[in-house]
Design a protein around this motif. Structure first.
Motif, PDB file in Angstrom:
ATOM      1  N   VAL A 294       0.893  -1.390  -0.004  1.00 51.39           N
ATOM      2  CA  VAL A 294      -0.023   0.069  -0.110  1.00 51.39           C
ATOM      3  C   VAL A 294       0.724   1.107  -0.177  1.00 51.39           C
ATOM      4  O   VAL A 294       0.434   2.215  -0.799  1.00 51.39           O
ATOM      5  CB  VAL A 294      -0.968  -0.048   1.305  1.00 51.39           C
ATOM      6  N   ALA A 295       1.809   1.234   0.784  1.00 48.34           N
ATOM      7  CA  ALA A 295       2.786   2.463   0.798  1.00 48.34           C
ATOM      8  C   ALA A 295       3.535   2.471  -0.501  1.00 48.34           C
ATOM      9  O   ALA A 295       3.692   3.721  -0.805  1.00 48.34           O
ATOM     10  CB  ALA A 295       3.670   2.119   2.299  1.00 48.34           C
ATOM     11  N   LEU A 296       3.968   1.571  -1.048  1.00 45.58           N
ATOM     12  CA  LEU A 296       4.685   1.477  -2.298  1.00 45.58           C
ATOM     13  C   LEU A 296       3.900   2.232  -3.452  1.00 45.58           C
ATOM     14  O   LEU A 296       4.063   3.043  -4.279  1.00 45.58           O
ATOM     15  CB  LEU A 296       5.340   0.361  -2.673  1.00 45.58           C
ATOM     16  N   THR A 297       2.369   1.852  -3.357  1.00 44.31           N
ATOM     17  CA  THR A 297       1.679   2.266  -4.415  1.00 44.31           C
ATOM     18  C   THR A 297       1.289   3.781  -4.404  1.00 44.31           C
ATOM     19  O   THR A 297       1.374   4.485  -5.097  1.00 44.31           O
ATOM     20  CB  THR A 297       0.290   1.430  -4.264  1.00 44.31           C
ATOM     21  N   ALA A 298       0.969   4.013  -3.009  1.00 45.05           N
ATOM     22  CA  ALA A 298       0.718   5.423  -2.646  1.00 45.05           C
ATOM     23  C   ALA A 298       1.782   6.399  -2.893  1.00 45.05           C
ATOM     24  O   ALA A 298       1.583   7.472  -3.734  1.00 45.05           O
ATOM     25  CB  ALA A 298       0.404   5.615  -1.224  1.00 45.05           C
ATOM     26  N   MET A 299       2.860   5.920  -2.660  1.00 44.50           N
ATOM     27  CA  MET A 299       4.308   6.685  -2.967  1.00 44.50           C
ATOM     28  C   MET A 299       4.535   7.079  -4.074  1.00 44.50           C
ATOM     29  O   MET A 299       4.945   7.975  -4.926  1.00 44.50           O
ATOM     30  CB  MET A 299       5.442   6.151  -2.210  1.00 44.50           C
ATOM     31  N   THR A 300       4.172   5.953  -4.879  1.00 45.12           N
ATOM     32  CA  THR A 300       4.509   5.902  -6.712  1.00 45.12           C
ATOM     33  C   THR A 300       3.332   6.845  -6.981  1.00 45.12           C
ATOM     34  O   THR A 300       3.951   7.703  -7.867  1.00 45.12           O
ATOM     35  CB  THR A 300       4.214   4.494  -7.038  1.00 45.12           C
ATOM     36  N   LEU A 301       2.122   6.826  -6.844  1.00 45.56           N
ATOM     37  CA  LEU A 301       1.209   7.867  -7.348  1.00 45.56           C
ATOM     38  C   LEU A 301       1.599   9.288  -6.883  1.00 45.56           C
ATOM     39  O   LEU A 301       1.580  10.225  -7.890  1.00 45.56           O
ATOM     40  CB  LEU A 301       0.046   7.487  -6.699  1.00 45.56           C
ATOM     41  N   LEU A 302       2.057   9.522  -5.562  1.00 42.81           N
ATOM     42  CA  LEU A 302       2.412  10.765  -5.431  1.00 42.81           C
ATOM     43  C   LEU A 302       3.599  11.137  -6.106  1.00 42.81           C
ATOM     44  O   LEU A 302       3.743  12.328  -6.549  1.00 42.81           O
ATOM     45  CB  LEU A 302       2.812  10.899  -3.896  1.00 42.81           C
ATOM     46  N   VAL A 303       4.471  10.466  -6.239  1.00 40.76           N
ATOM     47  CA  VAL A 303       5.899  10.793  -7.022  1.00 40.76           C
ATOM     48  C   VAL A 303       5.365  11.479  -8.469  1.00 40.76           C
ATOM     49  O   VAL A 303       5.839  12.218  -8.931  1.00 40.76           O
ATOM     50  CB  VAL A 303       6.908   9.917  -7.098  1.00 40.76           C
ATOM     51  N   VAL A 304       4.785  10.479  -9.295  1.00 44.23           N
ATOM     52  CA  VAL A 304       4.436  10.686 -10.676  1.00 44.23           C
ATOM     53  C   VAL A 304       3.422  11.971 -10.732  1.00 44.23           C
ATOM     54  O   VAL A 304       3.751  12.704 -11.388  1.00 44.23           O
ATOM     55  CB  VAL A 304       3.403   9.380 -11.224  1.00 44.23           C
ATOM     56  N   VAL A 305       2.374  12.228  -9.935  1.00 46.80           N
ATOM     57  CA  VAL A 305       1.574  13.161  -9.812  1.00 46.80           C
ATOM     58  C   VAL A 305       2.149  14.466  -9.551  1.00 46.80           C
ATOM     59  O   VAL A 305       2.078  15.828 -10.088  1.00 46.80           O
ATOM     60  CB  VAL A 305       0.307  12.998  -8.919  1.00 46.80           C
ATOM     61  N   SER A 306       2.986  14.456  -8.520  1.00 45.27           N
ATOM     62  CA  SER A 306       3.810  15.788  -8.144  1.00 45.27           C
ATOM     63  C   SER A 306       4.596  16.209  -9.123  1.00 45.27           C
ATOM     64  O   SER A 306       5.077  17.333  -9.458  1.00 45.27           O
ATOM     65  CB  SER A 306       4.647  15.497  -6.900  1.00 45.27           C
ATOM     66  N   GLY A 307       5.316  15.118  -9.755  1.00 46.75           N
ATOM     67  CA  GLY A 307       6.514  15.421 -10.727  1.00 46.75           C
ATOM     68  C   GLY A 307       5.616  16.198 -12.047  1.00 46.75           C
ATOM     69  O   GLY A 307       6.124  17.074 -12.444  1.00 46.75           O
TER      70      GLY A 307
END
Length: 256
Positions: free
Chosen positions: A105-118
């Motif tokens: 869950v943490a890995l998926t959430a962080m992946t989405l956050l990195v992509v969207v923030s970028g």
């Protein structure tokens, strides 16, 4: 970011979000451990390492000098952008929408956050830079007109005195009432700007300068986005390393 590139990347980001939001409708507990699940996972993880390679090249002078002999930084940036979006899409597919373990869950959430923030950060930074350039060009034009009109008024003290009486904030609000519009056409021999036009021109310059200052503040604030993006990217790589380690440990322990 060019318009075509921005549209493509935006479409990929939307596709990633749609793929992630599919978990209420589809869950495959065994897909991540299957052959194709592994292919998607490994391919996605490798693509997600491309942005890390770009970061290393960009910040290490010797490495940058060596790499740029064969590939420009613009090309590397394009690889960074596309790999940074396609990789997470493959990773989301690899998950099979099985979000049970805290690490997953943490890995998926962080992946989405990195992509969207970028994506959002890069788009906004470019937009602010573009608007600042346009405002500066507009300001230069207004100042040129203002300087020309000021030189004309220098030979007409009476009109210059009329402008001075409207130097206050309240008095400028009454310009429309106290200074009527010119009704006679201006000729080349009488091309002096009216006090009303000069005041409007000064107000236009002030408005543009205020807009530039506001955009500069927003640009400075969003400049902090880069540091935030880098920090959460390293957190993502840490979680990814843990995920790979546990996948190998629990998935290949039958070799022992």
């Amino acid at each position: 970011m060019k318009e075509r590139e921005k549209i493509i990347v935006a479409g990929l980001v939307v596709l990633m979000l749609i793929a992630w939001l599919g978990f209420p409708f589809h869950v495959s507990p065994r897909f991540a451990g299957s052959l194709w699940g592994g292919v998607f996972g490994v391919a996605g993880a490798l693509l997600m390492l491309v942005p890390l390679a770009y970061m290393v090249v960009k910040r290490m002078k010797r490495v940058k000098q060596f790499v740029t002999k064969y590939m420009s930084m613009r090309t590397l940036l394009a690889w960074h952008i596309y790999a940074g979006v396609v990789g997470p899409i493959l990773v989301v597919i690899h998950s099979g929408h099985k979000y049970e373990s805290p690490l997953g869950v943490a890995l998926t959430a962080m992946t989405l956050l990195v992509v969207v923030s970028g994506f959002v950060g890069r788009y906004l930074m470019n937009q602010f830079s573009k608007e600042i350039r346009e405002k500066n060009a507009q300001l230069d034009q207004l100042k040129e007109v203002y300087d020309r009109a000021r030189n004309e008024l220098a030979a007409h003290p009476q009109q210059a005195l009329a402008i001075r009486s409207f130097s206050g904030f309240v008095s400028r609000l009454a310009v429309g009432l106290l200074l009527p519009e010119e009704t006679s056409p201006r000729t080349s021999t009488a091309s002096v700007s009216s006090p009303r036009e000069m005041i409007r021109l000064a107000e236009a310059i002030a408005d543009v300068e205020y807009a530039i200052a506001t955009h500069e503040k927003f640009k400075t604030w969003f400049g902090k986005w880069l540091k935030f993006h880098i920090v959460i990217s390293f957190v993502l790589y840490g979680l990814l390393a843990l995920h790979v380690y546990f996948a190998i440990y629990f998935g290949l322990r039958w070799f022992e």
